[in-house]
Write an enzyme that holds these catalytic residues in place. Structure first.
Site, PDB file in Angstrom:
ATOM      1  N   GLY A  38       0.814  -1.233   0.000  1.00 44.61           N
ATOM      2  CA  GLY A  38       0.000   0.000   0.000  1.00 44.61           C
ATOM      3  C   GLY A  38       0.832   1.260   0.000  1.00 44.61           C
ATOM      4  CE  LYS A  50      -5.853  13.786   3.336  1.00 48.16           C
ATOM      5  NZ  LYS A  50      -4.518  13.872   2.724  1.00 48.16           N
ATOM      6  CB  ILE A 185       2.332  17.143   4.090  1.00 53.05           C
ATOM      7  CG1 ILE A 185       2.093  16.244   2.868  1.00 53.05           C
ATOM      8  CG2 ILE A 185       2.531  16.303   5.341  1.00 53.05           C
ATOM      9  CD1 ILE A 185       3.265  15.345   2.517  1.00 53.05           C
ATOM     10  CB  VAL A 271      10.707  21.095   4.093  1.00 52.41           C
ATOM     11  CG1 VAL A 271      10.661  22.066   5.257  1.00 52.41           C
ATOM     12  CG2 VAL A 271      11.658  19.937   4.390  1.00 52.41           C
ATOM     13  N   GLY A 272       8.661  18.683   2.373  1.00 56.60           N
ATOM     14  CA  GLY A 272       8.537  17.993   1.093  1.00 56.60           C
ATOM     15  C   GLY A 272       9.005  16.551   1.148  1.00 56.60           C
ATOM     16  CG  HIS A 445     -32.172  23.545  -5.446  1.00 57.88           C
ATOM     17  ND1 HIS A 445     -31.259  24.511  -5.064  1.00 57.88           N
ATOM     18  CD2 HIS A 445     -33.265  23.704  -4.663  1.00 57.88           C
ATOM     19  CE1 HIS A 445     -31.801  25.252  -4.093  1.00 57.88           C
ATOM     20  NE2 HIS A 445     -33.016  24.766  -3.827  1.00 57.88           N
TER      21      HIS A 445
HETATM   22  C1  LIG Z   1       0.989  12.720   5.006  1.00 62.43           C
HETATM   23  C2  LIG Z   1       0.760  12.540   3.529  1.00 62.43           C
HETATM   24  C3  LIG Z   1      -0.492  12.771   3.015  1.00 62.43           C
HETATM   25  C4  LIG Z   1      -0.746  12.595   1.666  1.00 62.43           C
HETATM   26  N1  LIG Z   1      -2.003  12.832   1.193  1.00 62.43           N
HETATM   27  C5  LIG Z   1      -2.263  12.678  -0.120  1.00 62.43           C
HETATM   28  C6  LIG Z   1      -3.570  12.884  -0.625  1.00 62.43           C
HETATM   29  O1  LIG Z   1      -4.499  13.233   0.114  1.00 62.43           O
HETATM   30  N2  LIG Z   1      -3.793  12.703  -1.938  1.00 62.43           N
HETATM   31  C7  LIG Z   1      -2.787  12.320  -2.799  1.00 62.43           C
HETATM   32  O2  LIG Z   1      -3.039  12.167  -3.990  1.00 62.43           O
HETATM   33  N3  LIG Z   1      -1.529  12.119  -2.343  1.00 62.43           N
HETATM   34  C8  LIG Z   1      -1.251  12.280  -1.040  1.00 62.43           C
HETATM   35  N4  LIG Z   1       0.013  12.042  -0.570  1.00 62.43           N
HETATM   36  C9  LIG Z   1       1.052  11.624  -1.533  1.00 62.43           C
HETATM   37  C10 LIG Z   1       0.920  10.112  -1.861  1.00 62.43           C
HETATM   38  O3  LIG Z   1       1.015   9.375  -0.670  1.00 62.43           O
HETATM   39  C11 LIG Z   1       1.986   9.702  -2.853  1.00 62.43           C
HETATM   40  O4  LIG Z   1       1.898  10.527  -4.001  1.00 62.43           O
HETATM   41  C12 LIG Z   1       1.801   8.246  -3.279  1.00 62.43           C
HETATM   42  O5  LIG Z   1       1.853   7.368  -2.180  1.00 62.43           O
HETATM   43  C13 LIG Z   1       2.856   7.857  -4.304  1.00 62.43           C
HETATM   44  O6  LIG Z   1       2.649   6.555  -4.693  1.00 62.43           O
HETATM   45  P1  LIG Z   1       3.837   5.649  -5.248  1.00 62.43           P
HETATM   46  O7  LIG Z   1       3.217   4.339  -5.609  1.00 62.43           O
HETATM   47  O8  LIG Z   1       4.578   6.392  -6.277  1.00 62.43           O
HETATM   48  O9  LIG Z   1       4.850   5.466  -4.035  1.00 62.43           O
HETATM   49  P2  LIG Z   1       4.712   5.087  -2.496  1.00 62.43           P
HETATM   50  O10 LIG Z   1       3.339   5.187  -1.997  1.00 62.43           O
HETATM   51  O11 LIG Z   1       5.780   5.859  -1.822  1.00 62.43           O
HETATM   52  O12 LIG Z   1       5.106   3.546  -2.484  1.00 62.43           O
HETATM   53  C14 LIG Z   1       6.381   3.097  -2.822  1.00 62.43           C
HETATM   54  C15 LIG Z   1       6.589   1.711  -2.220  1.00 62.43           C
HETATM   55  O13 LIG Z   1       7.796   1.165  -2.736  1.00 62.43           O
HETATM   56  C16 LIG Z   1       8.462   0.436  -1.718  1.00 62.43           C
HETATM   57  N5  LIG Z   1       9.881   0.336  -2.073  1.00 62.43           N
HETATM   58  C17 LIG Z   1      10.781   1.351  -2.194  1.00 62.43           C
HETATM   59  N6  LIG Z   1      11.987   0.862  -2.570  1.00 62.43           N
HETATM   60  C18 LIG Z   1      11.846  -0.482  -2.690  1.00 62.43           C
HETATM   61  C19 LIG Z   1      12.727  -1.545  -3.048  1.00 62.43           C
HETATM   62  N7  LIG Z   1      14.007  -1.309  -3.379  1.00 62.43           N
HETATM   63  N8  LIG Z   1      12.237  -2.817  -3.057  1.00 62.43           N
HETATM   64  C20 LIG Z   1      10.946  -3.057  -2.738  1.00 62.43           C
HETATM   65  N9  LIG Z   1      10.070  -2.091  -2.382  1.00 62.43           N
HETATM   66  C21 LIG Z   1      10.510  -0.834  -2.373  1.00 62.43           C
HETATM   67  C22 LIG Z   1       8.213   1.297  -0.481  1.00 62.43           C
HETATM   68  O14 LIG Z   1       8.393   0.554   0.698  1.00 62.43           O
HETATM   69  C23 LIG Z   1       6.754   1.742  -0.705  1.00 62.43           C
HETATM   70  O15 LIG Z   1       5.861   0.833  -0.114  1.00 62.43           O
HETATM   71  C24 LIG Z   1       0.306  12.188   0.790  1.00 62.43           C
HETATM   72  C25 LIG Z   1       1.578  11.944   1.304  1.00 62.43           C
HETATM   73  C26 LIG Z   1       1.814  12.112   2.653  1.00 62.43           C
HETATM   74  C27 LIG Z   1       3.181  11.839   3.188  1.00 62.43           C
END
Ligand SMILES: Cc1cc2nc3c(=O)[nH]c(=O)nc-3n(C[C@H](O)[C@H](O)[C@H](O)COP(=O)(O)OP(=O)(O)OC[C@H]3O[C@@H](n4cnc5c(N)ncnc54)[C@H](O)[C@@H]3O)c2cc1C
Length: 469
Positions: A38, A50, A185, A271-272, A445
Site C-alpha cells: 500500500g 484523511k 502536508i 518541507v517535502g 438542487h
Molecule cells: C501525510 C501525507 C499525506 C498525503 N495525502 C495525499 C492525498 O491526500 N492525496 C494524494 O493524492 N496524495 C497524497 N500524498 C502523496 C501520496 O502518498 C503519494 O503521491 C503516493 O503514495 C505515491 O505513490 P507511489 O506508488 O509512487 O509510491 P509510495 O506510496 O511511496 O510507495 C512506494 C513503495 O515502494 C516500496 N519500495 C521502495 N523501494 C523499494 C525496493 N528497493 N524494493 C521493494 N520495495 C521498495 C516502499 O516501501 C513503498 O511501499 C500524501 C503523502 C503524505 C506523506
C-alpha cells in the site's frame, strides 16, 4: 531462476495498481515490496491523514455548529488513542484488500528489497538474509515512491522533532505544535491538531502558503488558521532549536532577516518528499536520474533504458496518489502491448485543509502568463442554500475561461467538499468544455455543485443568484 512477464518494484498506489492491471491483462506479474503493501498512501499518507482530518472536522463541528443546528451533545471529548486504533483499522482493511486484489488477479507478491542488476533482472534481498535473482521478459516497473525530506538542523527524534509518518500516529495531542513548511502536508496535519486544541505556528520560507495554488483560495484557509488562534510566519526560515529545561523546544527563526524564537512542544518538519531513487541499482543499468533525483519517463512510462519503466512519485511531480495510479494502469497496458500512453488535460489536486482547496487546470495568473486573456467567474458558498444548511459558507468556486471563446481553462475551489466537487472541473477540462456547457447542465438542487454551475454562468455574465459585474 524464476521468470515473469513483468516485475513491479514497490506496492504503493502506483505499483499495486500497475500489478493488478498487469494481472487483469494476463501478464505473469511479480510485485516486490520491502515494507508494507500500500506504500505511503495507505500506511501513513493519504488515508491515515484523511481519517484524522475527518475526525477533526467532526469534532470541530460538534463544538461550533451543532448547537446552533439544535443538536445538543453534552460534553464533547476526543480520545487520541481510540482515534489511532480506528485509523489503524482502516489501514489494515485497505492493505488487506490490496493483498486480496493482487492475489485474485493472479499477481504474485514478494516481501523483500529489490535492486536492479541488469535491464531485465532484479535481485531481491529477503528478511531472512537470502537473496534471489528474478527475471522479467517484458519489463521492470520502478514504483519506489518517495520519503520525507529531513533538514540537518532538525534531525528527527521520533518524539518532538517529527515528520508526517510520526504525525499521523500521535497518541497525544501536543499543547503547542510548530510546523516547518506551509505546504499541503504541513497545513493538513497542522490543522488537524489545531482542531483538537494545539496552538499552531506555521513557518513558511516563501512569501505565501501553498505556493502555486490560487492565492484567493489560500487566503480563506490562512484566515481560518488565524481565526482559530494560529500564527503564520511567511518569508521565515527555521534555523535550529534548543531543548529547554521544562522539556519544551525553543525554535530559532529568521523572519525576513530578523531573529525570533518560538517555544513549542512538537516540531513537524513538512518541507517535502524526495524520490526513492538511491539504492535501487539504477547505476548498475545506466538509468538516468534528473538533478532533483527523479527518474524521468516518456509518455509510455519508459526511462532511457527501454525495458525499465518509472511511475508515481519516483517519476516526477505532482507527487499525488491518483497520478501514480493512473500511470500504473497505463504502463501496465503498454507492457501488455496495448496502444496506451499518458495523455491527460489535467491532474487535479485536492488539499484537505479546513476548508478544503481543490484545483484543476490553470490559475488566472498562469493563463495570463501564457498570453491568454481570461474571463473569471466566481460564486461564493455564502450565496448557496446547501452551504448554509451545512453551516459551511466560507469559500467559493472560481472558473477561469478564455475571454474570447469561454473555454474552461481552470477550476479552483475553496470550501466544503471541494475535493469531491473538483472531479466535475477535471471532467470539464478533459472534455474541453466551455462555460456554457457547465451552465447549461442541470445541477440538482440543493447541492454544492450548483456553485460550479453558477460560477461558469458568472464567467459569461449570466449568474442568477449573484449580481453579475
Ligand atoms: C501525510 C501525507 C499525506 C498525503 N495525502 C495525499 C492525498 O491526500 N492525496 C494524494 O493524492 N496524495 C497524497 N500524498 C502523496 C501520496 O502518498 C503519494 O503521491 C503516493 O503514495 C505515491 O505513490 P507511489 O506508488 O509512487 O509510491 P509510495 O506510496 O511511496 O510507495 C512506494 C513503495 O515502494 C516500496 N519500495 C521502495 N523501494 C523499494 C525496493 N528497493 N524494493 C521493494 N520495495 C521498495 C516502499 O516501501 C513503498 O511501499 C500524501 C503523502 C503524505 C506523506
Amino acid at each position: 531462476m524464476k521468470t515473469y512477464d513483468a516485475i513491479v518494484i514497490g506496492s504503493g498506489p502506483g505499483g499495486y495498481v500497475c500489478a493488478i492491471r498487469l494481472g487483469q491483462l494476463k501478464q505473469k506479474t511479480l510485485c516486490i515490496e520491502k515494507e508494507e503493501v500500500g506504500g505511503v498512501c495507505l500506511n501513513w499518507g493519504c488515508i491515515p491523514s484523511k481519517a484524522l482530518i475527518n475526525a477533526a472536522h467532526t469534532y470541530e463541528k460538534a463544538h461550533t455548529s451543532m448547537a446552533t443546528m439544535g443538536i445538543k451533545l453534552g460534553s464533547v471529548e476526543h480520545d487520541p488513542n481510540a482515534m489511532q486504533d480506528w485509523k489503524e483499522g482502516i489501514v489494515k482493511r485497505l492493505t488487506g484488500g490490496v493483498r486480496g486484489l493482487l492475489k485474485s488477479n493472479g499477481a504474485d507478491l514478494l516481501a523483500g528489497t529489490a535492486t536492479l542488476v541488469s535491464p531485465n533482472r532484479v535481485e531481491v534481498k529477503k528478511a531472512d538474509g537470502s537473496v534471489e535473482t528474478i527475471e522479467a521478459t517484458k519489463g521492470i516497473v520502478l514504483a519506489t515512491g518517495s520519503t520525507t525530506i529531513e533538514i540537518p538542523s532538525f534531525k528527527f527524534d521520533g518524539k518532538q522533532i517529527i515528520g508526517a509518518k510520526e504525525a499521523v500516529s500521535l497518541r497525544e495531542v501536543p499543547k503547542r505544535l510548530l510546523v516547518i513548511g506551509g505546504g499541503v502536508i504541513g497545513l493538513e496535519l497542522g490543522m488537524v491538531y489545531q482542531a483538537f486544541g494545539a496552538e499552531l505556528v506555521v513557518v513558511e520560507a516563501m512569501p505565501t502558503l501553498l505556493t502555486g495554488v490560487d492565492q484567493d483560495c489560500v487566503k480563506v484557509v490562512e484566515r481560518r488558521i488565524q481565526k482559530r488562534g494560529g500564527k503564520v510566519y511567511k518569508n521565515a526560515k527555521a534555523m535550529g532549536y534548543e531543548k529547554q529545561a521544562d522539556g519544551s523546544v525553543a525554535v530559532k527563526l529568521d523572519v525576513e532577516g530578523k531573529p525570533e524564537t518560538v517555544v513549542t512542544d512538537v516540531v513537524l518538519v513538512a518541507v517535502g518528499m524526495r524520490p526513492n531513487s538511491r539504492g535501487i541499482g539504477l547505476e548498475n543499468v545506466g538509468v538516468n536520474i534528473d538533478k532533483r533525483g527523479f527518474v524521468p519517463a516518456d509518455e509510455f512510462g519508459r526511462t532511457n533504458v527501454p525495458t525499465i519503466y518509472s511511475i508515481g512519485d519516483l517519476s516526477g511531480p505532482p507527487m499525488l496518489a491518483h497520478k501514480a495510479s493512473k500511470e500504473g494502469e497505463i504502463i501496465a497496458e503498454v507492457i501488455a502491448g496495448h496502444k496506451a500512453a499518458k495523455d491527460w488535460a489535467c491532474i487535479p489536486g485536492a488539499i484537505f485543509t479546513d476548508p478544503e482547496i481543490a484545483t484543476a487546470g490553470l490559475t488566472a495568473e498562469e493563463a495570463q502568463a501564457k498570453g491568454i486573456e481570461v474571463s473569471v467567474g466566481k460564486f461564493p458558498f455564502a450565496a448557496l442554500g446547501k452551504a448554509m444548511a451545512m453551516m459551511e459558507t466560507d469559500g467559493f468556486v472560481k472558473v477561469v475561461t478564455d475571454k474570447k471563446t469561454k473555454q474552461v481553462l481552470g477550476v479552483h475551489i475553496v470550501g466544503p467538499e471541494a475535493s469531491t466537487m473538483i472531479s466535475e472541473g477535471a471532467l470539464a477540462l478533459e472534455m474541453a468544455a466551455f462555460a456554457e456547457d457547465i451552465a447549461l447542465t442541470i445541477h440538482p438542487h440543493p447541492t454544492l455543485g450548483e456553485a460550479f454551475m453558477e460560477a461558469a454562468a458568472h464567467a459569461m455574465g449570466a449568474a442568477v443568484h449573484i449580481v453579475n459585474r
